[in-house]
Design a protein around this motif. Structure first.
Motif, PDB file in Angstrom:
ATOM      1  N   ILE A 223      12.726  11.842   0.765  1.00 14.42           N
ATOM      2  CA  ILE A 223      13.531  10.620  -0.020  1.00 14.42           C
ATOM      3  C   ILE A 223      13.615   9.578   0.961  1.00 14.42           C
ATOM      4  CG2 ILE A 223      15.536  11.658   0.583  1.00 14.42           C
ATOM      5  CD1 ILE A 223      14.737   9.784  -2.567  1.00 14.42           C
TER       6      ILE A 223
ATOM      7  N   LEU B  38      12.219   8.439  -7.623  1.00 14.69           N
ATOM      8  CA  LEU B  38      11.883   9.984  -7.299  1.00 14.69           C
ATOM      9  C   LEU B  38      12.234  10.718  -8.650  1.00 14.69           C
ATOM     10  CD1 LEU B  38      12.470  12.204  -4.382  1.00 14.69           C
ATOM     11  CD2 LEU B  38      13.015  13.200  -6.675  1.00 14.69           C
TER      12      LEU B  38
ATOM     13  N   GLY C   7      11.637   8.105   2.340  1.00 16.55           N
ATOM     14  CA  GLY C   7      10.513   7.276   2.377  1.00 16.55           C
ATOM     15  C   GLY C   7      10.958   6.199   1.235  1.00 16.55           C
TER      16      GLY C   7
ATOM     17  N   SER D 176       0.144  -1.795   4.672  1.00 23.27           N
ATOM     18  CA  SER D 176       0.454  -3.279   4.302  1.00 23.27           C
ATOM     19  C   SER D 176       0.272  -3.971   5.480  1.00 23.27           C
ATOM     20  CB  SER D 176       1.777  -3.173   3.647  1.00 23.27           C
ATOM     21  OG  SER D 176       1.715  -2.327   2.469  1.00 23.27           O
TER      22      SER D 176
ATOM     23  N   ASN E  88       7.638   1.188   6.872  1.00 23.50           N
ATOM     24  CA  ASN E  88       7.828   2.508   6.168  1.00 23.50           C
ATOM     25  C   ASN E  88       6.525   3.557   6.726  1.00 23.50           C
ATOM     26  OD1 ASN E  88       8.182   4.795   4.673  1.00 23.50           O
ATOM     27  ND2 ASN E  88       8.598   3.493   2.735  1.00 23.50           N
TER      28      ASN E  88
ATOM     29  N   ARG F  49       0.880  -1.206   0.098  1.00 23.61           N
ATOM     30  CA  ARG F  49      -0.025   0.122  -0.189  1.00 23.61           C
ATOM     31  C   ARG F  49       0.896   1.293   0.063  1.00 23.61           C
ATOM     32  NH1 ARG F  49      -3.874  -3.277  -1.657  1.00 23.61           N
ATOM     33  NH2 ARG F  49      -5.429  -3.992   0.075  1.00 23.61           N
TER      34      ARG F  49
ATOM     35  N   VAL G 203      10.819  -4.103   3.670  1.00 23.98           N
ATOM     36  CA  VAL G 203      10.381  -3.000   4.066  1.00 23.98           C
ATOM     37  C   VAL G 203       8.902  -3.069   3.712  1.00 23.98           C
ATOM     38  CG1 VAL G 203      10.592  -0.502   3.795  1.00 23.98           C
ATOM     39  CG2 VAL G 203      12.494  -1.994   3.774  1.00 23.98           C
ATOM     40  N   ASN G 204       7.906  -2.492   4.433  1.00 23.76           N
ATOM     41  CA  ASN G 204       6.492  -2.577   4.101  1.00 23.76           C
ATOM     42  C   ASN G 204       5.930  -1.324   4.557  1.00 23.76           C
ATOM     43  OD1 ASN G 204       6.033  -6.040   4.108  1.00 23.76           O
ATOM     44  ND2 ASN G 204       5.381  -4.877   2.396  1.00 23.76           N
TER      45      ASN G 204
HETATM   46  C1  LIG Z   1      10.733   8.841  -3.367  1.00 20.32           C
HETATM   47  C2  LIG Z   1       9.956   7.711  -2.664  1.00 20.32           C
HETATM   48  C3  LIG Z   1       9.228   8.150  -1.631  1.00 20.32           C
HETATM   49  C4  LIG Z   1       8.666   6.973  -1.036  1.00 20.32           C
HETATM   50  N1  LIG Z   1       7.795   7.326   0.129  1.00 20.32           N
HETATM   51  C5  LIG Z   1       7.222   6.307   0.785  1.00 20.32           C
HETATM   52  C6  LIG Z   1       6.516   6.495   1.897  1.00 20.32           C
HETATM   53  O1  LIG Z   1       6.642   7.711   2.358  1.00 20.32           O
HETATM   54  N2  LIG Z   1       5.923   5.727   2.552  1.00 20.32           N
HETATM   55  C7  LIG Z   1       5.639   4.269   2.079  1.00 20.32           C
HETATM   56  O2  LIG Z   1       5.448   3.350   2.486  1.00 20.32           O
HETATM   57  N3  LIG Z   1       6.394   4.196   0.836  1.00 20.32           N
HETATM   58  C8  LIG Z   1       6.978   5.209   0.271  1.00 20.32           C
HETATM   59  N4  LIG Z   1       7.873   4.741  -0.835  1.00 20.32           N
HETATM   60  C9  LIG Z   1       7.765   3.437  -1.445  1.00 20.32           C
HETATM   61  C10 LIG Z   1       8.819   2.331  -0.949  1.00 20.32           C
HETATM   62  O3  LIG Z   1       9.952   2.788  -1.475  1.00 20.32           O
HETATM   63  C11 LIG Z   1       8.315   1.058  -0.827  1.00 20.32           C
HETATM   64  O4  LIG Z   1       8.214   0.712  -2.211  1.00 20.32           O
HETATM   65  C12 LIG Z   1       7.404   0.763   0.064  1.00 20.32           C
HETATM   66  O5  LIG Z   1       7.644   1.279   1.613  1.00 20.32           O
HETATM   67  C13 LIG Z   1       7.170  -0.800  -0.012  1.00 20.32           C
HETATM   68  O6  LIG Z   1       6.109  -1.091   1.006  1.00 20.32           O
HETATM   69  P1  LIG Z   1       4.740  -1.934   0.338  1.00 20.32           P
HETATM   70  O7  LIG Z   1       5.314  -2.801  -0.413  1.00 20.32           O
HETATM   71  O8  LIG Z   1       4.136  -2.360   1.631  1.00 20.32           O
HETATM   72  O9  LIG Z   1       4.137  -0.958  -0.300  1.00 20.32           O
HETATM   73  C14 LIG Z   1       8.567   5.859  -1.800  1.00 20.32           C
HETATM   74  C15 LIG Z   1       9.203   5.875  -2.851  1.00 20.32           C
HETATM   75  C16 LIG Z   1      10.032   6.572  -3.382  1.00 20.32           C
HETATM   76  C17 LIG Z   1      10.742   6.390  -4.519  1.00 20.32           C
END
Ligand SMILES: Cc1cc2nc3c(=O)[nH]c(=O)nc-3n(C[C@H](O)[C@H](O)[C@H](O)COP(=O)(O)O)c2cc1C
Ligand code: SF4
Ligand code: FES
Lengths: 452, 335
Positions: A170, A403, A172, A212, A81, A54, A207-208
């Motif tokens: 970043i 990004l 994130g 999620s 995350n 998510r 990392v989730n």
């Molecule tokens: C620039 C950038 C910022 C991101 N910020 C977040 C964020 O704030 N929170 C988040 O959950 N995923 C963020 N993501 C996605 C994470 O890299 C990652 O895909 C995610 O945490 C995976 O979790 P999920 O598989 O449960 O979605 C970001 C990705 C990028 C490229």
């Protein structure tokens, strides 16, 4: 009313305390998982549930977990995350603030599954008050025996830490997050290796996103079958949507995936229609990074089908006439919105947040912002519009982390769908001098607007 | 071992070799340019994106092409991999884009920059860049600072390759400088001015691909192409003592480490060799320095060019001034 897997008890008084949370059935998933299920069974269950990440990318969670090197003799980590910094996205904040124990419960079950003995919640620094909420809840969970040594008398032990960031979008990005968690500058890493092989301290790591992880207890409690009864196809279960902008009822909503976008915008259960009786002009449907769509294309796809809130339907039409469900940051714009101004705001954000490691993003984001600033303030030239498209194209796909793409897509899509509006800014610099230029006299492009 | 094909040429290299290093073993025009990678600095590379290549076939086992262009300096080869460098228009386009990005905020003060003539960015821009800029915004600027008593930092010229931070991490016992801020506001800096004081800090000057870090003892002394580079050595207890002496008459204007054909130092030198021995008598001369590839210094050996060719080159420039696309440079004048 639609099914609520996450927010069912959100309005119960004092649900943030462990006693009330347990009265409402909380921590049952920990009992069930730790005492009756093996990690492999849980991974299978999460796979069958079709839960997808998510955080934005929508990667299948069960599959991600199965990549984790569980044979490695190194320690393994789960990292949540909670950096939530994408403009338009504020669902994780709501969830953590109201239901801290739901996240903690998800962390325990997920950590058990992955064999992690330490887990981290990396939370954006601006959410300091939530750090306190989480820490209090974690303390309660330790006291109740859900965290610490030999959880519920089993031989599984887990320590859970909350780590606030220092205010960088970043961080994130999952590998920048890991760098930051290690105490370094939050620069994204080059991939491969992916975190599942070499993540935190070069150990296998998952990392989730907050949402999620918070969805896992439901899957354990009601089984995967029941979970993916909700939703359509590979878009299973429910999703939190942060709705903002020119709507009557902004807020965080839990929807069943598959809900038509039109219903989401206009029904009273959700956004309650466009405010002030105005017309809908455009929607950025999944957080600032995803392509913007004009009203007609967000309501129906180019094929003429109703667009649904699913990963697939949102992407229908690719980048020509589609967008992405992303993180669920649903930004609605009415007829008075200036698309150029909105895009400049987004561009300013990406310029400010680029880590600066790789040249296309470091230089390109600033370039786009400056050109957009000029156009919006009536100093643009006609060839600036194609220049923007070209710069965006040259960033996209050529950077270390997404990004760069996230900065390029909004530019490319805004010009694709609203080129006349950019041209208008160049042709009539006098008319755009007032920052609220379309508020008095909306830019007319009837065909693309939808009446409320 | 892994067999990899780059622009049609096949080579077998040990597993784990990067595409860039495999290409360097093949040699020739297909070798991708590199601005941030540095073979003797671990973890370097991946940032500037100028070495992007297309992987048309991932491996024999998984022949799918890779969806994006890959940084050749950090992507290991796989057995059966097929790579396109200069044979892919997409790659050439991406390289050109990166050069443009690197130049938009670069001051283009080459006429007063000590690095001119031995600057990787200058060479790269000449080869891949376009002669006109589309950037009409204000360039970002920083103040010049002394980061050590021998090193000047012109942040305006920096391309953030991070090489100097790797030098400090890997060659010295305590890194006191790094990257502050983020995005295009990032800067290389020390927390306290003149903080860099270490026996091997001078190598930061050599690894800098542009004129961001320059030798204060050589500042404005001479254009490099007016100097006479000689290989020399001395018995040094701290380093190999193998250096290049940049001389004019009997004066040693500058001492630097020896670089290979890709402008990379293989044996780093100490600050004593670099800064304290500016006397011919301190050194045993091994012979003239061979300057290969790209460098303006290599063009010091002026040759009489035939007037017909010169006229073609002048015509080419005139066409460009008229606003036409710049035709390919005359190879005999730029080789
Ligand atoms: C620039 C950038 C910022 C991101 N910020 C977040 C964020 O704030 N929170 C988040 O959950 N995923 C963020 N993501 C996605 C994470 O890299 C990652 O895909 C995610 O945490 C995976 O979790 P999920 O598989 O449960 O979605 C970001 C990705 C990028 C490229
Ligand atoms: S794309 Fe931008 S944010 Fe990502 S690594 Fe490159 S410079 Fe940093
Ligand atoms: S040399 Fe490969 S990215 Fe810079």
């Amino acid at each position: 009313m639609s099914k609520k897997f996450l927010l069912e008890h959100v309005n119960v008084p004092r649900i943030e305390t462990i006693n009330v949370y347990r009265e409402k059935g909380g921590y049952a998933a920990v009992e069930k998982a730790l005492k009756t299920m093996t990690p492999d069974q849980i991974i299978d269950e999460v796979k069958f549930s079709d839960l997808r990440g998510r955080g934005g990318a929508g990667f299948p969670t069960g599959l991600k977990w199965s990549f984790m090197d569980r044979k490695s003799d190194k320690p393994r980590y789960l990292v949540c995350n909670a950096d939530e910094s994408e403009p338009g996205t504020f669902k994780d904040r709501y969830l953590m603030e109201k239901l801290p124990h739901l996240l903690i419960e998800g962390m325990i079950v997920s950590s058990y599954t992955l064999g992690a003995k330490a887990a981290y919640i990396y939370i954006r620094g601006e959410y300091m008050y939530i750090v306190r909420i989480l820490e209090k809840a974690i303390e309660e969970a330790y006291a109740a025996g859900y965290l610490g040594k030999n959880i519920l008398g089993t031989d599984y032990s887990l320590d859970l830490y909350v780590h606030p960031g220092a205010g960088a979008y970043i961080c994130g990005e999952e590998t920048a997050l890991l760098e930051s968690l290690e105490g370094k500058r939050g620069n994204p890493r080059l991939k491969p290796p992916f975190p599942a092989i070499a993540g935190l301290y070069a150990c296998p790591t998952v990392v989730n996103n907050v949402e999620s992880i918070a969805s896992v207890p439901t899957i354990i409690n009601i089984t995967a079958d029941k979970y993916n009864d909700v939703g359509i196809g590979k878009s299973a279960g429910t999703k939190l949507i942060s709705a903002s902008g020119h709507i009557n009822k902004p807020g965080v909503y839990e929807i069943e995936l598959g809900l038509p976008v039109e219903d989401f915008i206009y029904s009273d259960e959700y956004c309650g229609g466009i405010w002030k009786g105005r017309k809908l002009k455009a929607v950025v449907a999944g957080g600032s990074s995803v392509p913007i769509l004009p009203a007609n294309l967000i309501i129906t796809t180019a094929k003429g089908e109703k667009r649904l809130m699913t990963y697939e339907s949102m992407a229908d039409g690719g980048f020509v006439s589609g967008t992405m469900l992303g993180s669920g940051g649903f930004i609605v714009m009415d007829e008075t919105t200036c698309i150029v101004r909105n895009l400049w705001t987004f561009a300013r954000f990406y310029h400010h947040e680029s880590c600066g490691q790789c040249s296309p993003c470091r230089e390109g984001t600033g370039w786009m912002e400056k050109v957009l600033h000029r156009i919006e303030h009536g100093h643009g030239h006609m060839n600036d519009i194609d220049l923007l498209v070209d710069v965006a194209k040259k960033i996209e796909g050529n950077t270390i982390c997404p990004l760069g793409d996230a900065a390029a897509w909004p530019v490319a899509s805004a010009i694709r769908h609203f080129r006349e509006e950019f041209e208008y800014h160049v042709k009539y610099p006098e008319k755009v001098k007032d920052p609220k230029h379309f508020e008095k006299e909306p830019f007319e492009r009837e065909a693309l607007m939808v009446n409320g | 071992m892994a067999k990899v094909t780059i622009d049609g040429a096949t080579i077998e290299v040990p597993d784990g070799t990067t595409i860039l290093n495999a290409a360097r073993q093949i040699g020739g025009e297909s070798v991708p340019p590199a601005m941030c990678y540095y073979s003797t600095l671990k973890e370097s590379g991946g940032k500037c994106r100028v070495c992007l290549v297309k992987v048309a076939q991932g491996s024999t086992k998984d022949p799918r092409p890779m969806p994006k262009l890959m940084a050749s300096c950090r992507t290991p080869v796989m057995d059966g991999m097929v790579v396109q460098s200069i044979t892919s228009p997409e790659v050439l386009e991406a390289r050109k884009s990166v050069v443009e990005f690197l130049l938009i905020n670069h001051p283009l003060d080459c006429p007063i920059c000590d690095q001119a003539g031995e600057c990787d960015l200058q060479n790269l821009a000449y080869k891949h860049g376009v002669a006109k800029t589309r950037y009409e915004e204000e360039r970002r600027t920083f103040e010049k600072i002394d980061i050590g008593d021998k090193i000047k930092l012109h942040m305006n010229r920096c391309i953030l390759c991070y090489r100097c931070t790797f030098v400090a991490n890997q060659l010295t016992d305590n890194r006191v400088h790094g990257v502050l801020s983020r995005g295009d506001a990032s800067e290389i800096s020390t927390y306290i001015q003149k903080a860099v004081d270490n026996d091997f800090s001078g190598n930061m000057i050599d690894v800098c691909p542009v004129g961001a870090l320059t030798d204060k003892t050589f500042r404005f002394k001479s254009r490099v192409w007016f100097t006479n580079p000689m290989d020399g050595h001395r018995n040094c207890p701290k380093c190999s003592g193998k250096v290049v002496l940049w001389t004019k008459g009997n004066d040693v204007l500058r001492v630097s480490a020896r670089t290979d054909q890709y402008n990379e130092v293989k044996e780093f030198i100490c600050n004593e060799c670099r800064f304290e021995h500016k006397n011919m008598n301190d050194w045993t001369i091994d012979g003239p320095r061979h300057i290969d590839r790209d460098s303006v210094i290599a063009q010091n050996h002026y040759e009489r060019t035939d007037l017909q060719k010169l006229k073609l080159e002048i015509d080419r420039q005139i066409e460009f001034e008229k606003g036409k696309q710049l035709p390919e440079p005359n190879p005999s004048l730029t080789a």
